[in-house]
Design a protein around this motif. Sequence first.
Motif: not given
Length: 365
Positions: A26-36, A42-47
């Motif tokens: 479930t966390t892997a799915c969440g990380l994928t969605l957060v990245y998108s 303009g930054s990957d800080t949140a990911f």
Amino acid sequence: MRKLLGHVRDYVLGVDRLLFLLCLLTTACGLTLVYSATRTFGSDTAFHTQLLAAFLGVAVFIAASCIPSRWLTRYWWVLLICNIILQILPRFIGTTSGGNRSWIRFLGIGIQPAEIGKVIFIITFAAHIERLRDELNTALSMLQLVGHFGIIVGCVVLCSRDDGMALAYLFIGFVMLFAAGVKLRWFLAAGLTIAVAAPLLWQYVMDNYQKLRILVIFDPTLDPDRAYQAVQTRRAIASGQLTGQGFLNGSLTQRSLIPTKHTDAIYAVCGEEFGFLGAAIVGGLLVCIILRCLYLSAHIGGADGLICAGMGGMLMFQTVLNIGMNIGLLPVIGLTLPFVSYGGTSLVTMFGAMGIVAGIRLRSR
């Protein structure tokens, strides 16, 4: 060294690996969605923050699973006092966000006390119920238990002004009382009290913005600005159809037309980019985690079983409410989707909660 390796082997063989695997997926799915969802920032800080929280969450899961629950329930009243203090802190040092004063920030790190407090509340409430087990259905016991979660809910409402979190505490309390075997008459009395109090609360207590959160579900024209998020999330999910528009290709997501798309509206991002199938997978994983908690609750007695029921109830409430508000059936009150939405405090707390459940199962064997 051999003894240490033996303990590690016993832990790996005994811990709830199914629950751990479900949390990771479930966390892997969440990380994928957060990245998108955060690609347009303009930054990957949140990911990167969410990824770091995921690693920290795994460590917390392992640590929590190694702590005997009896250590936590033995001094439940100390944890209760600490929880009350924790919920009062936002009133004095909290920062306001989205109308709620529910965050404490220092050194660039934000912590949501009410999120952590849910897990503490489940532990203390389970211990309190177990202490009153022999006289659980008496009026005096019910008064004590109502006072227990009433004071926590009161602190959350008065100090954080977080209505959604307060509702989560109430739901968790009801689930745990039901699992403990509280007689139906007390639930009927509670339902009657709520039915009588609801019109009075609507008329004299609730602010206009709180009323509009509910009314815009039925008529978005009452407040187009407040209804905007619900309208956009419904559009996004509908546009995904069966298989979605593709990863990083969601038209509303990538044009930032969905408010809070990486937090409250993350399920809309999933529906738009991965369609009904993707949304069903994410929802199905969360349902499996909830059912695992409830299954363990049904097979483990005492305070440990109530803790498992409370953790399952916590996940159930947030999952149903978040998905419900994304598809326009429930009011938007700002609760994250467990393991999926962006939020370090939420993710680490959820891993810790599931670690406690896994530890209970480990020692029950």
